[in-house]
Structure formats: structure tokens, C-alpha cells
Design a protein around this motif. Sequence first.
Motif, PDB file in Angstrom:
ATOM      1  N   LEU A  91      27.970  18.355 -57.653  1.00 51.50           N
ATOM      2  CA  LEU A  91      28.469  16.998 -57.751  1.00 51.50           C
ATOM      3  C   LEU A  91      27.877  16.293 -58.966  1.00 51.50           C
ATOM      4  CD1 LEU A  91      28.264  15.976 -53.996  1.00 51.50           C
ATOM      5  CD2 LEU A  91      30.275  16.712 -55.281  1.00 51.50           C
ATOM      6  N   PHE A  92      26.744  16.724 -59.393  1.00 53.34           N
ATOM      7  CA  PHE A  92      26.072  16.119 -60.532  1.00 53.34           C
ATOM      8  C   PHE A  92      25.642  17.196 -61.512  1.00 53.34           C
ATOM      9  CE2 PHE A  92      26.020  12.240 -58.316  1.00 53.34           C
ATOM     10  CZ  PHE A  92      25.714  12.545 -57.006  1.00 53.34           C
ATOM     11  N   LEU A  93      25.116  16.577 -62.487  1.00 46.08           N
ATOM     12  CA  LEU A  93      24.614  17.492 -63.428  1.00 46.08           C
ATOM     13  C   LEU A  93      23.535  18.340 -62.739  1.00 46.08           C
ATOM     14  CD1 LEU A  93      23.402  18.486 -66.401  1.00 46.08           C
ATOM     15  CD2 LEU A  93      24.946  17.127 -66.358  1.00 46.08           C
TER      16      LEU A  93
ATOM     17  N   PHE B  88      12.502  13.464 -72.265  1.00 44.57           N
ATOM     18  CA  PHE B  88      13.087  14.339 -71.245  1.00 44.57           C
ATOM     19  C   PHE B  88      12.504  13.907 -69.907  1.00 44.57           C
ATOM     20  CE2 PHE B  88      12.916  17.812 -68.281  1.00 44.57           C
ATOM     21  CZ  PHE B  88      14.073  18.536 -68.458  1.00 44.57           C
ATOM     22  N   SER B  89      13.350  13.463 -68.989  1.00 49.03           N
ATOM     23  CA  SER B  89      12.874  13.028 -67.676  1.00 49.03           C
ATOM     24  C   SER B  89      13.515  13.883 -66.587  1.00 49.03           C
ATOM     25  CB  SER B  89      13.197  11.556 -67.420  1.00 49.03           C
ATOM     26  OG  SER B  89      12.856  11.207 -66.078  1.00 49.03           O
ATOM     27  N   TYR B  90      12.707  14.728 -65.989  1.00 44.41           N
ATOM     28  CA  TYR B  90      13.200  15.509 -64.842  1.00 44.41           C
ATOM     29  C   TYR B  90      13.556  14.587 -63.692  1.00 44.41           C
ATOM     30  CZ  TYR B  90      13.046  18.149 -60.517  1.00 44.41           C
ATOM     31  OH  TYR B  90      13.346  18.649 -59.284  1.00 44.41           O
ATOM     32  N   LYS B  91      12.691  13.612 -63.398  1.00 44.18           N
ATOM     33  CA  LYS B  91      12.921  12.716 -62.267  1.00 44.18           C
ATOM     34  C   LYS B  91      14.246  11.966 -62.420  1.00 44.18           C
ATOM     35  CE  LYS B  91      12.369   9.935 -58.738  1.00 44.18           C
ATOM     36  NZ  LYS B  91      13.603   9.139 -58.929  1.00 44.18           N
ATOM     37  N   ASN B  92      14.493  11.407 -63.588  1.00 40.86           N
ATOM     38  CA  ASN B  92      15.720  10.661 -63.818  1.00 40.86           C
ATOM     39  C   ASN B  92      16.918  11.562 -64.093  1.00 40.86           C
ATOM     40  OD1 ASN B  92      13.571   8.415 -65.347  1.00 40.86           O
ATOM     41  ND2 ASN B  92      14.824   7.831 -63.602  1.00 40.86           N
ATOM     42  N   GLY B  93      16.654  12.816 -64.444  1.00 41.89           N
ATOM     43  CA  GLY B  93      17.744  13.732 -64.727  1.00 41.89           C
ATOM     44  C   GLY B  93      18.468  13.431 -66.020  1.00 41.89           C
ATOM     45  N   VAL B  94      17.740  12.916 -67.016  1.00 42.89           N
ATOM     46  CA  VAL B  94      18.346  12.530 -68.293  1.00 42.89           C
ATOM     47  C   VAL B  94      17.437  12.973 -69.439  1.00 42.89           C
ATOM     48  CG1 VAL B  94      19.056  10.602 -69.772  1.00 42.89           C
ATOM     49  CG2 VAL B  94      19.565  10.546 -67.322  1.00 42.89           C
ATOM     50  N   ALA B  95      18.031  13.452 -70.525  1.00 42.12           N
ATOM     51  CA  ALA B  95      17.286  13.763 -71.745  1.00 42.12           C
ATOM     52  C   ALA B  95      18.127  13.363 -72.949  1.00 42.12           C
ATOM     53  CB  ALA B  95      16.940  15.248 -71.807  1.00 42.12           C
TER      54      ALA B  95
ATOM     55  N   GLY C 124      18.535  18.283 -58.607  1.00 43.71           N
ATOM     56  CA  GLY C 124      18.194  19.482 -59.361  1.00 43.71           C
ATOM     57  C   GLY C 124      18.960  19.675 -60.649  1.00 43.71           C
ATOM     58  N   TYR C 125      19.928  18.803 -60.943  1.00 43.25           N
ATOM     59  CA  TYR C 125      20.693  18.866 -62.186  1.00 43.25           C
ATOM     60  C   TYR C 125      20.223  17.765 -63.139  1.00 43.25           C
ATOM     61  CZ  TYR C 125      23.789  22.093 -59.768  1.00 43.25           C
ATOM     62  OH  TYR C 125      24.291  23.176 -59.079  1.00 43.25           O
ATOM     63  N   LEU C 126      20.570  17.916 -64.406  1.00 42.93           N
ATOM     64  CA  LEU C 126      20.232  16.921 -65.417  1.00 42.93           C
ATOM     65  C   LEU C 126      21.422  16.705 -66.340  1.00 42.93           C
ATOM     66  CD1 LEU C 126      17.547  19.165 -65.384  1.00 42.93           C
ATOM     67  CD2 LEU C 126      16.550  17.092 -66.345  1.00 42.93           C
ATOM     68  N   TYR C 127      21.434  15.532 -66.983  1.00 45.35           N
ATOM     69  CA  TYR C 127      22.398  15.223 -68.032  1.00 45.35           C
ATOM     70  C   TYR C 127      21.641  15.190 -69.360  1.00 45.35           C
ATOM     71  CZ  TYR C 127      25.663  13.888 -64.334  1.00 45.35           C
ATOM     72  OH  TYR C 127      26.490  13.895 -63.245  1.00 45.35           O
ATOM     73  N   VAL C 128      22.035  16.061 -70.299  1.00 42.18           N
ATOM     74  CA  VAL C 128      21.305  16.243 -71.553  1.00 42.18           C
ATOM     75  C   VAL C 128      22.265  16.019 -72.713  1.00 42.18           C
ATOM     76  CG1 VAL C 128      19.954  17.850 -72.941  1.00 42.18           C
ATOM     77  CG2 VAL C 128      19.790  17.920 -70.436  1.00 42.18           C
ATOM     78  N   THR C 129      21.914  15.126 -73.636  1.00 40.21           N
ATOM     79  CA  THR C 129      22.823  14.823 -74.746  1.00 40.21           C
ATOM     80  C   THR C 129      22.950  16.010 -75.693  1.00 40.21           C
ATOM     81  OG1 THR C 129      21.109  13.925 -76.202  1.00 40.21           O
ATOM     82  CG2 THR C 129      22.180  12.376 -74.668  1.00 40.21           C
ATOM     83  N   LYS C 130      24.044  16.014 -76.430  1.00 39.16           N
ATOM     84  CA  LYS C 130      24.243  17.062 -77.427  1.00 39.16           C
ATOM     85  C   LYS C 130      23.173  17.003 -78.515  1.00 39.16           C
ATOM     86  CE  LYS C 130      29.187  17.794 -76.818  1.00 39.16           C
ATOM     87  NZ  LYS C 130      30.508  17.834 -77.482  1.00 39.16           N
ATOM     88  N   ASN C 131      22.729  15.783 -78.862  1.00 39.39           N
ATOM     89  CA  ASN C 131      21.673  15.672 -79.868  1.00 39.39           C
ATOM     90  C   ASN C 131      20.373  16.306 -79.391  1.00 39.39           C
ATOM     91  OD1 ASN C 131      23.317  14.443 -81.706  1.00 39.39           O
ATOM     92  ND2 ASN C 131      22.049  12.632 -81.978  1.00 39.39           N
ATOM     93  N   TYR C 132      20.069  16.142 -78.110  1.00 43.79           N
ATOM     94  CA  TYR C 132      18.863  16.784 -77.571  1.00 43.79           C
ATOM     95  C   TYR C 132      18.988  18.295 -77.680  1.00 43.79           C
ATOM     96  CZ  TYR C 132      14.837  17.680 -74.599  1.00 43.79           C
ATOM     97  OH  TYR C 132      13.614  18.117 -74.131  1.00 43.79           O
TER      98      TYR C 132
END
Length: 398
Positions: A9-11, A281-288, A365-373
Motif C-alpha cells: 500500500l505504501f512505499l 534519510f529518515s527510516y522512521k518517516n520513510g522519506v529520503a 517498512g517501505y520508504l519514498y526516495v527521491t530520484k536525486n537521492y
Amino acid sequence: MTNSFIKPLFLASGLLFYTALGFAQDNLVNSLKNNQSANSTAGFKFTEVINLENTPVQNQGSSGTCWSYSTNSFLESEMIRMGKQPVALSQIFSARNAYVEKGISYVRMHGAVTLGDGGALHDVINMYRKYGAVPQLNYTGLNYGTKNNKFAEMAAITTGMLEAVVKNPNGTLTPNWEKAYAGMIDSYLGTVPEKFDYKGKSYTPQSFAKQVVGINPDDYAELSSFNDHPFYSKFTLMVPDNWSFDQVSNVPVNELTEIIDNALKKGYSVSWATDVSEKYFSYKNGVAYVPTKPVEEMNAEETAALFAEPKPEMEITQENRQAAFDNYQTTDDHGMHIVGLAKDQNGREYYIVKNSWGVTNDYKGYLYVTKNYVKYKTTAILLHKGGIPSAISRKLGL
């Protein structure tokens, strides 16, 4: 674990760098869990663009086996792509065999090879080619009562053993040291089954890989992007955990994401090796993402709001990517699995990334990671050759 698969359902991951004492993974995960904003899910609004089916998120525990978890997850997704019922594959089977091979390399190199339980994406493909595959239920690696991997003691003991072999106290190596070393690993992880039953049929690891998993190791390619080697040629990836001295194909940095985009659109997921030690990079927030302002120059208010909402990003070039690698700001410390693409409320694209630290973060357990990252911090990607754009494939001679 079951053999069922889910559409998330999520990243993807454990450390590719892992000390012999096994503390690096725990220390980094704990620091990343503290690197967070309270309102990330409120500030980021993601819309899925592509979300490839993949198997459930797992937890590598206290082990530096992200490379095995991420790439076995990738192989499970390959089974789905090929129309097969996916099997939860034993990540520790791949790791166990890599440890044996790494020990042999360590002795032959007189100790001049990195030890510990870290590894690289290609290790899983190489071990699959040589040893086959086993379902996770038939080889868990949990051989002494633990619920999750806990490898520090094993790593310390096997390291000491190999160091003693390299010192060669007899003056000539005995023919028994390899058997003794493999036996030490098996005393912790369990003896690998020579045969096992799956759905009422008996298999060896090799026959299971051929008849059930069904991938061809020759169909996969590993790529990276560095400007100290000619583009569209192969070079030895100079990172400590490339103990097998495998070569990867070199492409310009913008083509890394072009390749990933093409693969996802065609239904191919991607195994990803990267650096996750940065505070953005934040594992907790699921965003990088890569902020325009260096974190060390931010005030406390800016740091606290790093993941409050989408923010502008630094432009990534071949030069600043190379500089980060050369200065040890980018290291090969984690492996994950790219399974999709999403956009935030401003239209910026993010890769949906499956991790292996359990389901304890904001996106299970998923994350959203930008293309720049991904452009900035990737050390390598591994994927089916069919996912590479034909024009790039031709330049690489694949």
C-alpha cells in the motif's frame, strides 16, 4: 513466513558495511530511528504511479545481511514477474554460502579482504549460480533459539579463526581448515539441507533453483556511475564489501534513473545498493531526499523540520556525486529493493523502496526516495537486462 505475495500500500536492507563485532547495523538503525519529524505523513501526500507486486517486508535483525534480504526479495519479485507463485527464499542460505566463499578468499588474499557479514548485490546471484536456492522455511539460520538474526558472536569467532589460519602456525595449511570454518558457521546458522520437500516433491538446492525459482543468473546486470572510469565499460567496484572483485557496468548518472524508470514501467523491479547514513534519510518517516542546504549548516528549527513537508533539492551532477564517493560521504552501507514509483503533492517523483528492518516505520517498512537521492547516493543497482533501455543496452554490449 508464507509463500503469498502482496501489493504494498505504501512505499531495501541491512548494512553492506558490517563490523566483525556486529554493532554497525544496530547503531545505524537506532540513529536513523531518531532522525525524524513527527508530522511526516501529514506533510507528504504520495500518489502511486507504479507499484509492482512484491513479497512481505522482513526483518534482518542484528545482521549485516541487507544485500541478501534485498536481492532475495528482488528474486521473489522476479518470480512474480515471470508468472510464478513466489517462494519466500532463504536469505541466510545465500549469506551462509557467501561467508564460506569469502573466508576462502580471505585466506588466499593473506587477510587482505574485508570480513564481517556484509556483502554486495551480486553475491546473491553468484551464490544462486553455484549453490542454488532454498525456501526460508527450510533454512532460517535461527539455529539456537533466537527469533531474529543475531550474528555478532559468530562474526567475532569466525574472524578470529580465519586470522589464525592466515598466520599459518603449522608452516603449511592443513586440508581441514575449510571444513572447520564452514562447520563453525553451520554451528550458528544450521547445516544446509542436502534435500528438502516442497509441495510434496523432493528437491536439492540446485534442482529447486532450476525447477521452481527458474531464473537464469546470466540474465542480470549490475551497474553504477563513476567518472573515473570510461562510460559503457566494465570496472571493478572499489568498495570494501566487493570481496569477490566483481565488475559492474558504468553509465552516466542521469542514466541510472533512466534505467530504473524504464525497468519499472516494463514490470521489472530493481535491487539497490546505497548510502543511508545521511540525516536527510529518515527510516522512521520513510522519506529520503537531498536538501539544497547542507544539514550541518542548518539551525535547530530547520533540522527539526527536515521531514515536515517536501522541500527543494540540490542539483545532482556527475561531479558532486563522484566527490561524495571519493570523500567517503557516500559508502556502500545498505541494500534495498526498488518496487515502484510515486509522486508527492507537488509532482516530484519518488521511488517506492522496500526495506528489511521490519514494519516499524510510518509506511510499514517501505520508504519514498527521491530520484536525486538515488542519483547522489547509489553505489550499484542490479536488475534484469530486459529492464535496461535498448539504446543503453547496446552501448553496454549486453
